[in-house]
Design a protein around this motif. Structure first.
Motif, short mmCIF file in Angstrom:
data_model
loop_
_atom_site.label_atom_id
_atom_site.label_comp_id
_atom_site.label_asym_id
_atom_site.label_seq_id
_atom_site.Cartn_x
_atom_site.Cartn_y
_atom_site.Cartn_z
N PRO A 27 -6.40 9.58 1.97
CA PRO A 27 -7.13 10.53 2.82
C PRO A 27 -8.49 10.00 3.28
N PHE A 28 -9.19 9.31 2.38
CA PHE A 28 -10.48 8.75 2.78
C PHE A 28 -10.31 7.63 3.81
N ILE A 29 -9.32 6.75 3.59
CA ILE A 29 -9.11 5.65 4.53
C ILE A 29 -8.75 6.19 5.91
N GLU A 30 -7.96 7.25 5.96
CA GLU A 30 -7.62 7.86 7.25
C GLU A 30 -8.86 8.45 7.91
N GLN A 31 -9.75 9.04 7.12
CA GLN A 31 -11.01 9.56 7.65
C GLN A 31 -11.86 8.41 8.22
N LEU A 32 -11.89 7.30 7.51
CA LEU A 32 -12.65 6.13 7.98
C LEU A 32 -12.06 5.59 9.28
N LYS A 33 -10.72 5.54 9.36
CA LYS A 33 -10.06 5.02 10.55
C LYS A 33 -10.33 5.88 11.78
N GLN A 34 -10.57 7.16 11.59
CA GLN A 34 -10.89 8.02 12.72
C GLN A 34 -12.23 7.65 13.34
N ALA A 35 -13.10 7.05 12.55
CA ALA A 35 -14.43 6.66 13.05
C ALA A 35 -14.49 5.20 13.46
N PHE A 36 -13.74 4.33 12.77
CA PHE A 36 -13.83 2.89 13.01
C PHE A 36 -12.45 2.25 12.89
N ASN A 42 0.83 -1.21 0.00
CA ASN A 42 0.00 0.00 0.00
C ASN A 42 0.86 1.26 0.00
N HIS A 43 1.92 1.23 0.82
CA HIS A 43 2.73 2.44 1.02
C HIS A 43 3.68 2.71 -0.14
N PHE A 44 4.25 1.63 -0.71
CA PHE A 44 5.33 1.84 -1.67
C PHE A 44 4.97 1.52 -3.13
N PHE A 45 3.97 0.67 -3.36
CA PHE A 45 3.76 0.16 -4.72
C PHE A 45 2.38 0.43 -5.31
N LYS A 82 -18.39 -12.65 1.22
CA LYS A 82 -17.99 -12.03 2.48
C LYS A 82 -16.50 -12.22 2.76
N VAL A 83 -15.95 -13.36 2.43
CA VAL A 83 -14.52 -13.58 2.68
C VAL A 83 -13.68 -12.60 1.87
N GLU A 84 -14.00 -12.45 0.57
CA GLU A 84 -13.26 -11.50 -0.26
C GLU A 84 -13.39 -10.08 0.28
N MET A 85 -14.60 -9.74 0.69
CA MET A 85 -14.82 -8.40 1.27
C MET A 85 -13.95 -8.21 2.51
N GLY A 86 -13.96 -9.20 3.40
CA GLY A 86 -13.19 -9.08 4.63
C GLY A 86 -11.71 -8.94 4.39
N LYS A 87 -11.19 -9.72 3.43
CA LYS A 87 -9.75 -9.66 3.14
C LYS A 87 -9.38 -8.32 2.50
N TYR A 88 -10.24 -7.82 1.63
CA TYR A 88 -9.95 -6.55 0.99
C TYR A 88 -10.03 -5.40 1.99
N ILE A 89 -11.02 -5.44 2.88
CA ILE A 89 -11.13 -4.41 3.91
C ILE A 89 -9.90 -4.42 4.80
N THR A 90 -9.47 -5.63 5.19
CA THR A 90 -8.28 -5.75 6.04
C THR A 90 -7.06 -5.15 5.34
N ARG A 91 -6.91 -5.43 4.07
CA ARG A 91 -5.79 -4.89 3.29
C ARG A 91 -5.85 -3.36 3.23
N LEU A 92 -7.04 -2.81 2.95
CA LEU A 92 -7.17 -1.37 2.80
C LEU A 92 -6.88 -0.61 4.08
N MET A 93 -7.21 -1.24 5.20
CA MET A 93 -7.09 -0.54 6.49
C MET A 93 -5.80 -0.86 7.24
N LYS A 94 -4.83 -1.46 6.54
CA LYS A 94 -3.53 -1.73 7.16
C LYS A 94 -2.85 -0.41 7.54
#
Length: 504
Positions: free
Chosen positions: A168-177, A156-159, A492-504
């Motif tokens: 910016p949106f993910i950081e906004q989401l992390k502030q709430a959840f 996420n950070h380098f590639f 649901k599994v794909e959703m969960g894995k993608y959410i986990t990846r996005l919110m690392k």
């Protein structure tokens, strides 16, 4: 190094030969997308537990961590792992889970990182299955206890250009959840009972190779290579919902004698036979392949007329009057292809305890099918042209157009999907919210709006905040655009894995 990389069909023989010489066999399995210090220490710790270390890798097509993953193709990932001195053999596992690899290797010890030690935190549920498979072949599971690095976070950070754009949106989401809270909210959708109402559509893709202009006319000719049929319309919306909700009931019309195959096991069907032996609507698309992506040349409809007569209309209304109030949510996927009519629309509006509404504009109804045919809704999801059509307003600001539709529909939440420009979400009495598209990579955009609508509807009926409802819908859409047509529903599994990846 090349001698370490072996075909999967050879791994059982190679390991058996080593075991016959007294070797203690250790097995690790994973994606290993970006080889980092955590991987290296994990594999060294695994090798210390035995004599022979076998590493199996998940093939590219089974890496379901969302768009753009894996970052490195399977051959490069295999070469990376094989370059480590502690690794003896590397093989590619052509399966969605590690079970076939475990059965082939039959390890004395199957080694995972400490983050898998608590099976309750494994969103895939695979660690339990893997443990059972290891025990069946006489082995044991061992968890290493070392530094944990995240490949997803590093990529996420380098590639990942998408990750930088949406940060910016993910950081906004992390502030709430927190990520754990988001995943918990996803799980909490599982108690919902949903009724889906709308047109049943079969999407047929005819894959062609253009031959050029006809020798006897000005029309173009193409060679038919193969064809594929997917569930579309309300059928695929029901399948999207089925992975998340407790129970999904589908009320739709199908051609007499037509068999609809491929619906999820927890979808209960209430099929209304269409009038006058009209078949289930088939949209046939003539399609070019361009690598993984596709381009559409032409499209035909098998019919474009009202599908229900008075007897069928009475059946639909009777079902709604008897059963609609027993559901938490009524999802209406109205494609304007003939399944709904004014009496049915009136019954839906009167009977639905919570009404999520999507009315689509397409070639068969352009200019004649607006959301304002319905007297009310609780959540509306439209693309921008559909919304502007409903308001008869091409140029005003989006907020003004939404306000005009709200005045007519009184829907507390209105979502406007805007393709690569993301989603604009409006809540009555609150500032609008803009969510970016989570990916710019797409194989096929057909059905992305349906998957967004399905997941956002579940979240809104639960009372979730708009930012979370929009996020769930956007994650589903980002997964969906990687799928050709409606070949698969979002799970649901794909959703969960993608959410986990996005919110690392």
């Amino acid at each position: 190094m090349s001698k370490k990389i072996t075909k999967f069909c050879e791994i059982h023989r190679l390991v058996s030969e080593a075991r016959s010489r007294g070797a203690r066999v250790v097995h690790c399995h994973g994606v290993f997308d970006l080889l980092h210090p955590g991987h290296i220490r994990h594999l060294n710790a695994a090798k210390a537990q035995g004599d022979l270390l076998v590493v199996t890798l998940t093939a590219d097509r089974f890496v379901n961590k969302g768009p753009g993953r894996p970052a490195f193709p399977e051959q490069l990932r295999a070469e990376q792992v094989a370059s480590l001195s502690c690794v003896d053999y590397v093989a590619l596992n052509e399966a969605p889970d590690a079970i076939p690899a475990i059965e082939a290797v039959r390890p004395n010890l199957y080694v995972k990182g400490k983050e898998y030690a608590d099976a309750e935190k494994d969103i895939t549920g695979k660690i339990r299955q893997e443990t059972e498979a290891v025990e069946r072949v006489g082995g044991k599971v061992h968890f290493t206890d070392d530094l944990v690095f995240s490949s997803s976070k590093l990529i996420n950070h380098f590639f990942d250009d998408d990750a930088h754009r949406i940060e910016p949106f993910i950081e906004q989401l992390k502030q709430a959840f927190s990520a754990a809270e988001v995943l918990q909210r996803l799980e909490e959708l599982a108690d919902l009972r949903v009724l889906v109402v709308g047109d049943a559509i079969l999407d047929e893709y005819q894959y062609v190779d253009p031959l050029g202009q006809s020798g006897k006319g000005v029309h173009l000719a193409a060679a038919l290579l193969e064809k594929e049929t997917f569930l579309g319309g309300s059928l695929i919306v029901a399948n999207h919902l089925a992975s998340f909700a407790k129970e999904v009931t589908l009320l739709t019309g199908v051609g007499a004698g037509d068999e609809i195959q491929g619906l999820a096991s927890n979808v209960v069907t209430e099929f209304i036979p269409l009038k006058e032996d009209i078949p289930t609507l088939t949209k046939r698309r003539y399609v070019l392949r361009d690598g993984a992506a596709i381009s559409k040349l032409f499209e035909t409809y098998s019919s474009n007329c009202p599908l229900l007569g008075a007897p069928q209309t009475a059946q639909v209304i009777s079902f709604l009057e008897k059963h609609a109030k027993n559901f938490d949510l009524v999802v209406v996927s109205d494609f304007g292809n003939g399944f709904t009519n004014p009496p049915i629309i009136g019954a839906i509006a009167a009977q639905a305890p919570y009404l999520a509404l999507n009315t689509q504009t397409n070639s068969g109804n352009r200019g004649f099918h607006a959301v304002t045919q319905y007297p009310r809704a609780d959540f509306i999801s439209l693309n921008e042209p559909e919304l502007r059509l409903a308001a008869h307003d091409r140029r005003s600001s989006l907020a003004t157009v939404v306000e005009d539709v709200y005045t007519v529909m009184r829907a507390p939440h209105i979502s406007v999907t805007r393709g690569v420009n993301g989603v604009a979400l409006f809540e009555k009495g609150a500032p609008g919210l803009n969510l970016p598209a989570l990916t710019m990579r797409s194989v096929d955009r057909v059905g992305a709006g349906d998957s967004y609508f399905a997941l956002a509807s579940l979240a809104f009926v639960k009372g979730y905040a708009p930012i979370l409802a929009g996020f769930f819908g956007s994650v589903a859409a980002a997964i969906d655009v990687q799928i050709v047509g409606n070949r698969e529903a979002v799970g649901k599994v794909e959703m969960g894995k993608y959410i986990t990846r996005l919110m690392k």
